[in-house]
Enzyme design. Structure first.
Site, short mmCIF file in Angstrom:
data_model
loop_
_atom_site.label_atom_id
_atom_site.label_comp_id
_atom_site.label_asym_id
_atom_site.label_seq_id
_atom_site.Cartn_x
_atom_site.Cartn_y
_atom_site.Cartn_z
N HIS A 1 -1.51 -1.15 8.97
CA HIS A 1 -0.41 -2.07 8.63
C HIS A 1 0.56 -1.33 7.73
O HIS A 1 0.28 -1.09 6.55
CB HIS A 1 -1.03 -3.29 7.94
CG HIS A 1 -0.05 -4.31 7.47
ND1 HIS A 1 -0.39 -5.33 6.60
CD2 HIS A 1 1.27 -4.49 7.76
CE1 HIS A 1 0.67 -6.09 6.36
NE2 HIS A 1 1.69 -5.60 7.04
N MET B 1 1.45 1.07 1.72
CA MET B 1 2.57 0.53 0.92
C MET B 1 3.35 1.66 0.27
O MET B 1 2.76 2.64 -0.19
CB MET B 1 2.03 -0.41 -0.15
CG MET B 1 1.17 -1.53 0.40
SD MET B 1 0.67 -2.66 -0.91
CE MET B 1 -0.38 -3.78 0.03
N MET C 1 3.61 -1.10 5.57
CA MET C 1 4.60 -1.85 4.77
C MET C 1 5.50 -0.81 4.13
O MET C 1 5.50 -0.61 2.90
CB MET C 1 3.86 -2.70 3.72
CG MET C 1 3.15 -3.90 4.33
SD MET C 1 1.85 -4.60 3.28
CE MET C 1 0.49 -3.53 3.74
N GLY D 1 -9.28 -9.30 2.60
CA GLY D 1 -9.58 -8.28 1.61
C GLY D 1 -10.59 -8.80 0.61
O GLY D 1 -11.78 -8.52 0.69
N SER D 2 -10.11 -9.60 -0.33
CA SER D 2 -11.01 -10.08 -1.38
C SER D 2 -12.16 -10.91 -0.83
O SER D 2 -13.28 -10.84 -1.35
CB SER D 2 -10.22 -10.87 -2.43
OG SER D 2 -9.15 -11.57 -1.86
N ASP E 1 -2.77 -12.35 7.87
CA ASP E 1 -3.09 -11.45 6.76
C ASP E 1 -2.62 -12.05 5.45
O ASP E 1 -1.42 -12.27 5.25
CB ASP E 1 -2.37 -10.11 7.02
CG ASP E 1 -2.73 -9.03 6.02
OD1 ASP E 1 -3.51 -9.29 5.08
OD2 ASP E 1 -2.20 -7.91 6.18
N GLY E 2 -3.59 -12.32 4.57
CA GLY E 2 -3.25 -12.77 3.23
C GLY E 2 -3.88 -14.10 2.86
O GLY E 2 -3.59 -15.12 3.49
N GLY E 3 -4.77 -14.07 1.89
CA GLY E 3 -5.37 -15.30 1.40
C GLY E 3 -6.33 -15.97 2.37
O GLY E 3 -6.60 -17.17 2.25
N HIS F 1 -8.89 -2.65 8.55
CA HIS F 1 -7.47 -2.89 8.28
C HIS F 1 -7.02 -2.01 7.11
O HIS F 1 -7.59 -2.06 6.01
CB HIS F 1 -7.25 -4.37 7.93
CG HIS F 1 -5.82 -4.77 7.75
ND1 HIS F 1 -4.99 -5.07 8.81
CD2 HIS F 1 -5.07 -4.92 6.63
CE1 HIS F 1 -3.79 -5.39 8.36
NE2 HIS F 1 -3.81 -5.29 7.03
N MET G 1 2.18 -12.62 8.13
CA MET G 1 1.84 -12.49 6.71
C MET G 1 1.78 -13.89 6.11
O MET G 1 2.78 -14.61 6.08
CB MET G 1 2.89 -11.66 5.98
CG MET G 1 2.86 -10.17 6.27
SD MET G 1 1.25 -9.37 6.08
CE MET G 1 0.86 -9.76 4.37
N SER H 1 -9.63 -5.74 4.85
CA SER H 1 -8.59 -4.86 4.30
C SER H 1 -9.22 -3.97 3.24
O SER H 1 -9.72 -4.47 2.22
CB SER H 1 -7.46 -5.68 3.68
OG SER H 1 -6.69 -4.83 2.85
N GLY I 1 2.07 -6.94 -0.55
CA GLY I 1 2.09 -6.07 -1.71
C GLY I 1 0.78 -6.04 -2.47
O GLY I 1 0.41 -5.02 -3.02
N PHE I 2 0.07 -7.15 -2.45
CA PHE I 2 -1.14 -7.24 -3.26
C PHE I 2 -2.21 -8.09 -2.57
O PHE I 2 -1.88 -9.04 -1.85
CB PHE I 2 -0.82 -7.88 -4.63
CG PHE I 2 0.26 -7.15 -5.36
CD1 PHE I 2 -0.03 -6.01 -6.10
CD2 PHE I 2 1.58 -7.57 -5.28
CE1 PHE I 2 0.98 -5.31 -6.75
CE2 PHE I 2 2.60 -6.89 -5.93
CZ PHE I 2 2.29 -5.74 -6.67
N GLY I 3 -3.46 -7.74 -2.84
CA GLY I 3 -4.56 -8.56 -2.39
C GLY I 3 -4.77 -9.72 -3.36
O GLY I 3 -4.17 -9.76 -4.44
N GLY I 4 -5.60 -10.67 -2.95
CA GLY I 4 -6.02 -11.73 -3.86
C GLY I 4 -5.02 -12.84 -4.08
O GLY I 4 -5.17 -13.63 -5.01
N ASP J 1 -3.95 -0.94 4.67
CA ASP J 1 -2.66 -1.37 4.13
C ASP J 1 -1.92 -0.19 3.51
O ASP J 1 -2.36 0.36 2.50
CB ASP J 1 -2.88 -2.46 3.08
CG ASP J 1 -3.22 -3.79 3.72
OD1 ASP J 1 -2.48 -4.21 4.63
OD2 ASP J 1 -4.23 -4.40 3.32
C1 DX5 Z 1 -1.12 -7.67 1.48
C2 DX5 Z 1 -2.01 -6.93 2.47
C3 DX5 Z 1 -3.25 -7.66 2.82
C4 DX5 Z 1 -4.12 -7.97 1.64
C5 DX5 Z 1 -5.11 -9.03 2.00
O1 DX5 Z 1 0.09 -7.02 1.37
O2 DX5 Z 1 -1.31 -6.66 3.67
O3 DX5 Z 1 -3.99 -6.97 3.82
O4 DX5 Z 1 -4.78 -6.85 1.16
O5 DX5 Z 1 -5.87 -9.30 0.86
P1 DX5 Z 1 -6.48 -10.73 0.58
O6 DX5 Z 1 -7.37 -11.06 1.74
O7 DX5 Z 1 -7.23 -10.53 -0.69
O8 DX5 Z 1 -5.33 -11.68 0.48
ZN ZN Z 2 -2.38 -5.94 5.62
#
Ligand code: DX5
Ligand code: ZN
Length: 230
Positions: free
Chosen positions: A72, A43, A74, A201-202, A179-181, A39, A143, A14, A148-151, A41
């Site tokens: 993606h 928003m 959102m 992402g992270s 997607d996520g964590g 990927h 999801m 991401s 909304g946020f990475g990490g 994102d």
């Molecule tokens: C969250 C995004 C994800 C996010 C993943 O809303 O859709 O793509 O950036 O980030 P990590 O892998 O850090 O959870």
């Molecule tokens: Zn995403």
């Protein structure tokens, strides 16, 4: 759209976790580091509590990689923006089941625009929403954090949703993406539950060691060690 290996688990970094001041360079770097998809994102500050990028940025990034752009969305409403994201060079357009009142129509429109159609489910959304949409879908995005946020940390309850979706998908050629964590410590369990594509992402962008980070996810995804979920 190019495919590096059609059968292996897709790793989709991401770019939300990339350096936004150097996005083109970052996309080239993760491509060179061996990822499968890019990927993106998107928003809107309304459907999710954050604002990121629009179709102009997708268009500007398109010349930087021939890999699949996994976009993606959102955003709510989403229908007025589908054409712009398709024209910008998206390969997959994923919309949210919770955004818009006529998801069936939205998914048809994505395919009419020449893109693969994806549907994303927030953590609280049951897998049953896809029941009458399976023939319209090329991808389902689970999801595993609230978007909304990475990490953020992976929500373990989504493993059962993956297992149920895998059974519902059966032999259909539908990608099951998470997607996520996603980190090496849980990638094995996620793939064992049925995922065939991992957004990260992270876990990809940390420390600047993109190739090693992608490789670690691949090894974990291929392995059977499902002991940890952190
Ligand atoms: C969250 C995004 C994800 C996010 C993943 O809303 O859709 O793509 O950036 O980030 P990590 O892998 O850090 O959870
Ligand atoms: Zn995403």
């Amino acid at each position: 759209m190019t495919a590096r290996d059609t059968n292996r688990i897709k790793i989709a970094p991401s770019i939300l976790s990339a350096d936004f001041a150097r996005l083109g360079e970052e996309v080239r770097a993760i491509d060179a580091a061996g990822c499968d998809w890019i990927h993106v994102d998107v928003m809107d500050g309304h459907f999710v509590p954050n604002l990121t990028i629009g179709p102009a940025v997708v268009k500007a990034l398109r010349p930087h990689s021939a890999l699949t752009f996994d976009v993606h969305l959102m955003i709510d409403p989403v229908d007025p923006y589908l054409e712009a994201f398709a024209a910008a060079g998206s390969d997959i357009i994923t919309v949210h089941a919770e955004a818009g009142r006529h998801v069936d129509r939205t998914l048809q429109r994505v395919r009419e625009l020449g893109c693969k159609a994806g549907l994303s489910l927030n953590p609280a959304t049951p897998e049953s929403v896809v029941e009458y949409l399976l023939d319209r879908l090329d991808l389902i995005l689970v999801m595993s954090v609230n978007p909304g946020f990475g990490g953020q940390s992976f929500i373990p309850s989504q493993l059962e949703k993956l297992r149920r979706l895998k059974a519902m998908i059966g032999d259909r050629p539908i990608v099951l993406e998470v997607d996520g964590g996603v980190v090496p410590g849980n990638a094995g369990a996620i793939v064992a539950a049925g995922a065939t594509a991992l957004v990260a992402g992270s876990a990809v962008f940390r420390n600047g060691t993109y190739a090693a980070n992608i490789a670690a996810l691949r090894v974990a995804a291929a392995g059977t060690d499902t002991a940890t979920l952190s």
